[in-house]
Design a protein around this motif. Sequence first.
Motif, short mmCIF file in Angstrom:
data_model
loop_
_atom_site.label_atom_id
_atom_site.label_comp_id
_atom_site.label_asym_id
_atom_site.label_seq_id
_atom_site.Cartn_x
_atom_site.Cartn_y
_atom_site.Cartn_z
N LEU A 50 -2.15 15.49 42.43
CA LEU A 50 -1.63 15.14 43.75
C LEU A 50 -0.28 14.44 43.66
CD1 LEU A 50 -2.30 15.42 46.70
CD2 LEU A 50 -3.54 13.27 46.58
N MET A 51 -0.15 13.46 42.80
CA MET A 51 1.12 12.73 42.68
C MET A 51 2.20 13.61 42.06
SD MET A 51 0.64 9.71 43.93
CE MET A 51 1.89 8.67 43.23
N GLY A 52 1.86 14.36 41.03
CA GLY A 52 2.84 15.20 40.34
C GLY A 52 3.41 16.30 41.20
N VAL A 53 2.59 16.86 42.07
CA VAL A 53 3.05 17.94 42.94
C VAL A 53 4.19 17.45 43.84
CG1 VAL A 53 2.33 19.37 44.90
CG2 VAL A 53 0.94 19.29 42.87
N GLY A 54 4.13 16.19 44.22
CA GLY A 54 5.18 15.63 45.08
C GLY A 54 6.51 15.43 44.38
N THR A 55 6.53 15.50 43.04
CA THR A 55 7.77 15.29 42.29
C THR A 55 8.51 16.59 42.00
OG1 THR A 55 6.72 15.44 40.12
CG2 THR A 55 6.76 13.26 41.17
N LEU A 56 7.91 17.73 42.34
CA LEU A 56 8.54 19.01 42.03
C LEU A 56 9.76 19.26 42.91
CD1 LEU A 56 5.35 21.26 41.72
CD2 LEU A 56 6.61 20.10 39.90
N THR A 57 10.78 19.86 42.31
CA THR A 57 11.98 20.21 43.08
C THR A 57 11.70 21.45 43.93
OG1 THR A 57 12.89 21.71 41.41
CG2 THR A 57 13.45 19.34 41.22
N ARG A 58 12.61 21.71 44.83
CA ARG A 58 12.47 22.87 45.71
C ARG A 58 12.41 24.18 44.91
NH1 ARG A 58 16.10 23.53 51.11
NH2 ARG A 58 15.25 25.52 51.73
N THR A 59 13.27 24.29 43.90
CA THR A 59 13.29 25.51 43.08
C THR A 59 12.02 25.63 42.25
OG1 THR A 59 15.70 25.35 42.97
CG2 THR A 59 14.64 26.83 41.41
N GLU A 60 11.54 24.51 41.71
CA GLU A 60 10.29 24.55 40.95
C GLU A 60 9.14 25.02 41.83
OE1 GLU A 60 11.32 20.98 37.74
OE2 GLU A 60 10.23 20.50 39.57
N VAL A 61 9.10 24.55 43.06
CA VAL A 61 8.04 24.98 43.98
C VAL A 61 8.17 26.47 44.26
CG1 VAL A 61 7.09 24.71 46.30
CG2 VAL A 61 7.72 22.68 44.97
N ALA A 62 9.40 26.95 44.43
CA ALA A 62 9.60 28.39 44.68
C ALA A 62 9.11 29.21 43.48
CB ALA A 62 11.07 28.67 44.96
N VAL A 63 9.42 28.75 42.27
CA VAL A 63 8.96 29.44 41.06
C VAL A 63 7.43 29.42 41.01
CG1 VAL A 63 8.89 29.30 38.53
CG2 VAL A 63 11.06 29.03 39.72
N MET A 64 6.86 28.27 41.32
CA MET A 64 5.39 28.15 41.29
C MET A 64 4.75 29.06 42.32
SD MET A 64 2.98 24.83 41.87
CE MET A 64 2.66 24.17 40.27
N ARG A 65 5.37 29.17 43.48
CA ARG A 65 4.81 30.03 44.54
C ARG A 65 4.76 31.49 44.08
NH1 ARG A 65 7.26 31.27 50.45
NH2 ARG A 65 5.34 31.94 51.43
N PHE A 66 5.88 31.98 43.51
CA PHE A 66 5.89 33.35 43.02
C PHE A 66 4.92 33.53 41.86
CE2 PHE A 66 10.29 33.57 44.93
CZ PHE A 66 9.92 34.43 45.95
N LEU A 67 4.81 32.51 41.01
CA LEU A 67 3.85 32.55 39.91
C LEU A 67 2.42 32.67 40.46
CD1 LEU A 67 3.71 32.27 36.77
CD2 LEU A 67 3.30 29.84 37.16
N GLY A 68 2.14 31.92 41.52
CA GLY A 68 0.82 31.97 42.15
C GLY A 68 0.51 33.31 42.78
#
Length: 118
Positions: A50-68
């Motif tokens: 929960l805490m770590g997810v809030g530290t992700l950058t916008r680009t990291e979240v975009a990469v994670m979304r496509f990975l998902g």
Amino acid sequence: MSEPPIDQDEEARLRELMRLLRKADARAGQEDVLVGEFHIPRSRIPERHLMGVGTLTRTEVAVMRFLGWGRANADIATLLVISENTVRVHLNNMCRKLELDGVRELNALAGLLFHPLS
């Protein structure tokens, strides 16, 4: 042995407590957490991340979304107009921030967060 009878006041307090607990459980299931620019149901995010997810950058979240969504690194690079090496850097940064053992765990978490339920 039989239990001592519960007086009416105590029974009323217990019923009210149960009602409040059910209400809190229902509300907790509906809460969203903002991950980048995406609203993720709180119930999908493991407590330890929960805490770590809030530290992700916008680009990291975009990469994670496509990975998902099951995209390969080359596809993610093409979609985000970045190099494949940059995708790998983002994956490694996310593993470090989320305290994951590797990209396989990140892939599982990404699927949990971003794979559509329908």
